[in-house]
Each structure stands twice: as structure tokens, then as C-alpha cells.
Design a protein around this motif. Structure first.
Motif, PDB file in Angstrom:
ATOM      1  N   GLN A 104       1.756  15.073  11.848  1.00  0.00           N
ATOM      2  CA  GLN A 104       0.773  16.118  12.129  1.00  0.00           C
ATOM      3  C   GLN A 104      -0.482  15.967  11.276  1.00  0.00           C
ATOM      4  O   GLN A 104      -1.595  16.129  11.764  1.00  0.00           O
ATOM      5  CB  GLN A 104       1.399  17.497  11.908  1.00  0.00           C
ATOM      6  CG  GLN A 104       0.521  18.664  12.331  1.00  0.00           C
ATOM      7  CD  GLN A 104       0.422  18.811  13.836  1.00  0.00           C
ATOM      8  OE1 GLN A 104       0.999  18.020  14.595  1.00  0.00           O
ATOM      9  NE2 GLN A 104      -0.324  19.797  14.302  1.00  0.00           N
ATOM     10  N   GLU A 105      -0.332  15.648   9.999  1.00  0.00           N
ATOM     11  CA  GLU A 105      -1.494  15.500   9.130  1.00  0.00           C
ATOM     12  C   GLU A 105      -2.354  14.327   9.574  1.00  0.00           C
ATOM     13  O   GLU A 105      -3.591  14.381   9.505  1.00  0.00           O
ATOM     14  CB  GLU A 105      -1.056  15.324   7.667  1.00  0.00           C
ATOM     15  CG  GLU A 105      -0.561  16.602   7.018  1.00  0.00           C
ATOM     16  CD  GLU A 105      -1.587  17.727   7.105  1.00  0.00           C
ATOM     17  OE1 GLU A 105      -2.772  17.490   6.775  1.00  0.00           O
ATOM     18  OE2 GLU A 105      -1.205  18.854   7.487  1.00  0.00           O
TER      19      GLU A 105
ATOM     20  N   LYS B  50      -4.353  15.420  12.532  1.00  0.00           N
ATOM     21  CA  LYS B  50      -5.486  16.241  12.102  1.00  0.00           C
ATOM     22  C   LYS B  50      -6.611  15.370  11.560  1.00  0.00           C
ATOM     23  O   LYS B  50      -7.793  15.575  11.891  1.00  0.00           O
ATOM     24  CB  LYS B  50      -5.045  17.243  11.025  1.00  0.00           C
ATOM     25  CG  LYS B  50      -4.220  18.411  11.529  1.00  0.00           C
ATOM     26  CD  LYS B  50      -3.950  19.378  10.368  1.00  0.00           C
ATOM     27  CE  LYS B  50      -3.219  20.624  10.826  1.00  0.00           C
ATOM     28  NZ  LYS B  50      -3.027  21.593   9.712  1.00  0.00           N
ATOM     29  N   THR B  51      -6.254  14.396  10.736  1.00  0.00           N
ATOM     30  CA  THR B  51      -7.261  13.509  10.159  1.00  0.00           C
ATOM     31  C   THR B  51      -7.976  12.722  11.235  1.00  0.00           C
ATOM     32  O   THR B  51      -9.209  12.553  11.197  1.00  0.00           O
ATOM     33  CB  THR B  51      -6.606  12.543   9.154  1.00  0.00           C
ATOM     34  OG1 THR B  51      -5.977  13.303   8.117  1.00  0.00           O
ATOM     35  CG2 THR B  51      -7.645  11.611   8.538  1.00  0.00           C
TER      36      THR B  51
ATOM     37  N   SER C 238     -10.512  15.068  13.014  1.00  0.00           N
ATOM     38  CA  SER C 238     -11.707  15.374  12.230  1.00  0.00           C
ATOM     39  C   SER C 238     -12.621  14.164  12.107  1.00  0.00           C
ATOM     40  O   SER C 238     -13.847  14.272  12.274  1.00  0.00           O
ATOM     41  CB  SER C 238     -11.308  15.859  10.829  1.00  0.00           C
ATOM     42  OG  SER C 238     -10.498  17.016  10.918  1.00  0.00           O
TER      43      SER C 238
ATOM     44  N   LEU D 193      -9.276  23.479  20.368  1.00  0.00           N
ATOM     45  CA  LEU D 193      -8.101  23.394  19.504  1.00  0.00           C
ATOM     46  C   LEU D 193      -6.822  23.772  20.245  1.00  0.00           C
ATOM     47  O   LEU D 193      -5.750  23.217  19.966  1.00  0.00           O
ATOM     48  CB  LEU D 193      -8.297  24.267  18.266  1.00  0.00           C
ATOM     49  CG  LEU D 193      -9.446  23.841  17.335  1.00  0.00           C
ATOM     50  CD1 LEU D 193      -9.485  24.713  16.091  1.00  0.00           C
ATOM     51  CD2 LEU D 193      -9.319  22.365  16.949  1.00  0.00           C
TER      52      LEU D 193
ATOM     53  N   TYR E 191      -6.053  20.483  22.152  1.00  0.00           N
ATOM     54  CA  TYR E 191      -5.703  19.327  21.319  1.00  0.00           C
ATOM     55  C   TYR E 191      -4.329  19.502  20.675  1.00  0.00           C
ATOM     56  O   TYR E 191      -3.532  18.553  20.601  1.00  0.00           O
ATOM     57  CB  TYR E 191      -6.761  19.113  20.235  1.00  0.00           C
ATOM     58  CG  TYR E 191      -6.527  17.861  19.426  1.00  0.00           C
ATOM     59  CD1 TYR E 191      -6.881  16.601  19.925  1.00  0.00           C
ATOM     60  CD2 TYR E 191      -5.931  17.921  18.155  1.00  0.00           C
ATOM     61  CE1 TYR E 191      -6.651  15.446  19.182  1.00  0.00           C
ATOM     62  CE2 TYR E 191      -5.696  16.772  17.414  1.00  0.00           C
ATOM     63  CZ  TYR E 191      -6.060  15.533  17.937  1.00  0.00           C
ATOM     64  OH  TYR E 191      -5.818  14.384  17.207  1.00  0.00           O
ATOM     65  N   PHE E 192      -4.039  20.720  20.214  1.00  0.00           N
ATOM     66  CA  PHE E 192      -2.756  20.976  19.555  1.00  0.00           C
ATOM     67  C   PHE E 192      -1.741  21.641  20.484  1.00  0.00           C
ATOM     68  O   PHE E 192      -0.655  22.018  20.040  1.00  0.00           O
ATOM     69  CB  PHE E 192      -2.974  21.839  18.310  1.00  0.00           C
ATOM     70  CG  PHE E 192      -3.730  21.137  17.214  1.00  0.00           C
ATOM     71  CD1 PHE E 192      -3.091  20.236  16.375  1.00  0.00           C
ATOM     72  CD2 PHE E 192      -5.087  21.363  17.038  1.00  0.00           C
ATOM     73  CE1 PHE E 192      -3.791  19.581  15.363  1.00  0.00           C
ATOM     74  CE2 PHE E 192      -5.795  20.717  16.029  1.00  0.00           C
ATOM     75  CZ  PHE E 192      -5.151  19.818  15.195  1.00  0.00           C
TER      76      PHE E 192
ATOM     77  N   LEU F  49      -6.468  27.208  11.195  1.00  0.00           N
ATOM     78  CA  LEU F  49      -6.328  25.811  11.612  1.00  0.00           C
ATOM     79  C   LEU F  49      -7.674  25.094  11.522  1.00  0.00           C
ATOM     80  O   LEU F  49      -7.767  23.971  10.991  1.00  0.00           O
ATOM     81  CB  LEU F  49      -5.799  25.753  13.048  1.00  0.00           C
ATOM     82  CG  LEU F  49      -5.752  24.366  13.707  1.00  0.00           C
ATOM     83  CD1 LEU F  49      -4.845  23.427  12.913  1.00  0.00           C
ATOM     84  CD2 LEU F  49      -5.262  24.492  15.155  1.00  0.00           C
TER      85      LEU F  49
ATOM     86  N   SER G  44      -8.655  24.175   8.055  1.00  0.00           N
ATOM     87  CA  SER G  44      -7.891  23.049   7.499  1.00  0.00           C
ATOM     88  C   SER G  44      -8.387  21.701   8.016  1.00  0.00           C
ATOM     89  O   SER G  44      -8.050  20.658   7.442  1.00  0.00           O
ATOM     90  CB  SER G  44      -6.406  23.210   7.840  1.00  0.00           C
ATOM     91  OG  SER G  44      -6.161  22.946   9.220  1.00  0.00           O
ATOM     92  N   LEU G  45      -9.189  21.707   9.068  1.00  0.00           N
ATOM     93  CA  LEU G  45      -9.679  20.463   9.671  1.00  0.00           C
ATOM     94  C   LEU G  45     -11.035  20.028   9.134  1.00  0.00           C
ATOM     95  O   LEU G  45     -11.471  18.902   9.376  1.00  0.00           O
ATOM     96  CB  LEU G  45      -9.787  20.637  11.192  1.00  0.00           C
ATOM     97  CG  LEU G  45      -8.496  20.906  11.957  1.00  0.00           C
ATOM     98  CD1 LEU G  45      -8.809  21.310  13.393  1.00  0.00           C
ATOM     99  CD2 LEU G  45      -7.591  19.679  11.942  1.00  0.00           C
TER     100      LEU G  45
END
Length: 405
Positions: A3-4, A7-8, A11, A148, A151-152, A170, A173-174
Motif C-alpha cells: 500500500q505504501e 501511495k508513493t 504521488s 481518490l 484509485y483506492f 488520506l 498522507s499523499l
């Protein structure tokens, strides 16, 4: 992919895409917080292409917080005329006055102070803080929630406040370090140009590779949003009253109350019909049309002392607010060429407002002082040139332009 890492990827790819293709928009020429603030208020529920000319004109006329704070409200509303949602303009000016009084005309680099300004909600404060000051604050609007959610693959109803709060966390955090302004604008840009509501363009999307909604074939299903209630219908009848004598080539208008819907704007005299008479706007007998004309006449007479004579139908028009749908009929009316209750005038009046000739002869009396006055209470006579300075809602602006044409 973890998941991280997802996210990276989102972004990094989104930020790179934005910096490559971002649109050249007037409010992006610098990061002046006042310019950002004005643009974000104007862009609420309004298309970019529509906003651009209004924004340029507005900034020319009110180039600073102080200029806006010190301007007459009528000028501000006139500059906003055509954009709709006029409470945005009033709140913007009220906020400018707060900044002028409390912070010397400089928008503060302080989230709590900005969020406390009139008309500034979580989205607008986040946009100002991130774009103008590059603070890592989320700016979540409909575009961002849509992007979002897809995408999620989020299935929570975006109409619920709790969902917005979750998406704000969320989004925060991005945000890449040191790039809050560009990242938040990138999210908005993606939602506006690519990840559109009905037909998302997945192929050119910079983050399509890991978009959960696309991978599961649900990009057109998301986001989930409960439908808002349709605006309630209100049926109204209005009069375009032509002046005579010293008011020749003028029409009678009135100013709305200082508070409420379309506050302090100008409009044609009109009234809301009782629900049991709403069908009169679609089909009505001659007698019912006469009663409707009489209702309009009595309203104007009560308000101004003038007895008008509705002569003929002019047009029908609709205007939809967020919660109300006005269905309106406009009549042409005048004060008559003669101001005495002669038999021929009385007969003409009786045929239109449902009175006997004798009743009309008795009723057709006008306060000569009211007839001659330029301003009568909240009513006034205006010429076509007055339209350049008085602010009108879109509906009445359109009808008056049609009338004078």
C-alpha cells in the motif's frame, strides 16, 4: 505492491504529470494568497472556462484585499453578475474586510486564521495554505474525492461528512514533502481533465497502472454518492412595467431584502403563486389569467401606490437554484397613457384584471407623487443604461436584455 508503494507511485507520477502539462491559468501566475483565495471562491461549482474572464475583470477592479474590502457591495455584486451563488461574493468581501481590519490587508500564513474567515471552509483554507504558502494541508473537493475514491477503490458514500474527513486524512498522507501546492493542484487537474465524472479517460491517466477501480472494472461506478433531493418547484408571476411621461423608456424594478436569497440584488416585481394556482402557468382560462393579472397589480399597488395594467404575456422562463426551481411567467404591463379613470381606460383595465367597468373606474386612481418619484420604497425606475451599474440575478438580467432588444 504494498500500500505504501502504491501511495508513493501515485504521488510521484501525478506530480510529474502535472508539472509537465499544467494549464496556463491566470491565478497560477504567482502564489499571491489573495489571488488564490479569489480564484478558489469563484471556481466553486463553476467551470474554469466560465471563471477566467470574470476572474481577470475582478482582479483588475479589486487588485488587493484592501481594494475589495473598501469597495461598495453593489460594485462587487455587479462584478460577480452572471457567476451565480452570490453569497460567495458577499462572503469573500466580508472575509476581505476581516483581513483588512485584523491583519493589515495581508492574508496571514496561519491555518486557523484563514479557516476563520467568512466563507472559507476546509477546502478553501486547504487550497490557500497549500498553494499560496506551500503548507502540507489537504484541499479536498469533488474532483479530489472522485480521483481518490477510484484509485483506492473506496466504497464509502462521499456525500457523508465522515467520508470527506477520511479522504482528507488520506489526501494529507499523499502530499510529497515540499510540493503541497503543486500536488493539490495536480489532484484537481486530474479530476477536471482526465478522471471525469461520467467518462473517465483511463488511457492517458498517469496513475492508471495501479488504479484499483480500473483494475476491477469499476471506474464508472465510483465514487458512490447518494442523490440529493431535487430542488422544490416555486411558481411565480412577474411584470415588466413600462414607464410613461418622465419615466418613458424605463421599467420598474425592485431591490431584494438585505438578507436571504439574492440579497440586495435587483429584480422585476413578481410574486409566488399559491400551490393551488400553480397550473395557471401552464394552462389557465381567460378568467384565471385575469385573476393572475389582478394579483400582480394588487402587489405593486400595495408596495408603491401605482396601479399597473398587465397587457400581454411576454415569456416564460426557469431558473434553478441549488434548492429551489423558479418557474416564472412574465407579463408586459404599463401605467396607461392617461392617469384618469375615464370610461375607456376603465374598460381596458376591467378586461385584463377581471373587474367590472364601474369597479375599475373607482379603483383606477394613482398617487401622482408616487408615479413621478424616481425611487418608491424598494422600487425604482431604471433605464437600459442603469443595467451597467445595478446587479441583477441571471434570470432577470436575461429577461430585461430580451425586453430591451
Amino acid at each position: 505492491m504494498e500500500q505504501e508503494a502504491i501511495k508513493t507511485f501515485f504521488s510521484t507520477e501525478l506530480l510529474g504529470w502535472y508539472r509537465l502539462i499544467k494549464r496556463d491559468l491566470p491565478w497560477r501566475k504567482n502564489r499571491d494568497p489573495y489571488r488564490v483565495w479569489v480564484s478558489e471562491i469563484m471556481l466553486q461549482q463553476t467551470r474554469v472556462d466560465t471563471v477566467i474572464p470574470y476572474y481577470n475583470q475582478f482582479m483588475d477592479k479589486f487588485p488587493s484585499v484592501t481594494a475589495l474590502a473598501n469597495a461598495p457591495e453593489t460594485e462587487v455584486l455587479k462584478s460577480w453578475e452572471g457567476l451565480g451563488y452570490y453569497s460567495r461574493a458577499r462572503n469573500l468581501q466580508a472575509g476581505a474586510k476581516e483581513v483588512a481590519q485584523r491583519y493589515g490587508g495581508i492574508v496571514p500564513d496561519d491555518k486557523a486564521a484563514v479557516a476563520g474567515l467568512k466563507g472559507v471552509g476546509p477546502y478553501t483554507s486547504g487550497a490557500i495554505m497549500s498553494i499560496a504558502f506551500n503548507r502540507p494541508e489537504p484541499a479536498v473537493d469533488g474532483n479530489v474525492m472522485r480521483v481518490l475514491s477510484r484509485y483506492f477503490c473506496l466504497e464509502d458514500d462521499i456525500a457523508k461528512p465522515s467520508t470527506r474527513i477520511g479522504i482528507e486524512k488520506l489526501a494529507a498522507s499523499l502530499i510529497p514533502e515540499g510540493a503541497a501546492g503543486d500536488f493539490n493542484q495536480a489532484l484537481m487537474e486530474l479530476g477536471a481533465l482526465v478522471c471525469t465524472p461520467k467518462s473517465p479517460s483511463c488511457l492517458p491517466c498517469p496513475v492508471m497502472e495501479h488504479c484499483a477501480a480500473r483494475l476491477s472494472g469499476r471506474e464508472t461506478e465510483l465514487p458512490i454518492k447518494t442523490k440529493a433531493k431535487p430542488p422544490r418547484a416555486e411558481f411565480r408571476a412577474a411584470a415588466i412595467v413600462a414607464g410613461s411621461g418622465e419615466h418613458a423608456d424605463k421599467v420598474l424594478v425592485r431591490q431584494r431584502p438585505a438578507t436571504g436569497l439574492l440579497a440586495q440584488m435587483w429584480e422585476l416585481p413578481h410574486l409566488e403563486l399559491p400551490k393551488d394556482k400553480a397550473e395557471w402557468l401552464s394552462e389557465a382560462s381567460p378568467k384565471e389569467q385575469g385573476e393572475l393579472a389582478e394579483m400582480i397589480s394588487r402587489m405593486v399597488e400595495t408596495d408603491t401606490g401605482l396601479l399597473i395594467r398587465p397587457r400581454s404575456w411576454f415569456t416564460d422562463a426557469d431558473h434553478i437554484f441549488s434548492h429551489i426551481h423558479w418557474k416564472m411567467r412574465f407579463y408586459l404591463a404599463d401605467l396607461g397613457e392617461e392617469r384618469s379613470a375615464s370610461e375607456d381606460v376603465a374598460a381596458a383595465a376591467s378586461s385584463l384584471i377581471g373587474l367590472t367597468a364601474a369597479e375599475a373606474a373607482s379603483a383606477y386612481k394613482v398617487d401622482s407623487q408616487a408615479e413621478e418619484a424616481e425611487v418608491i420604497g424598494t422600487y425604482r425606475w431604471i433605464s437600459k443604461s442603469d443595467m451597467e451599474t445595478l446587479p441583477f440575478p441571471n434570470l432577470f438580467l436575461r429577461i430585461l436584455k430580451q425586453y430591451w432588444e
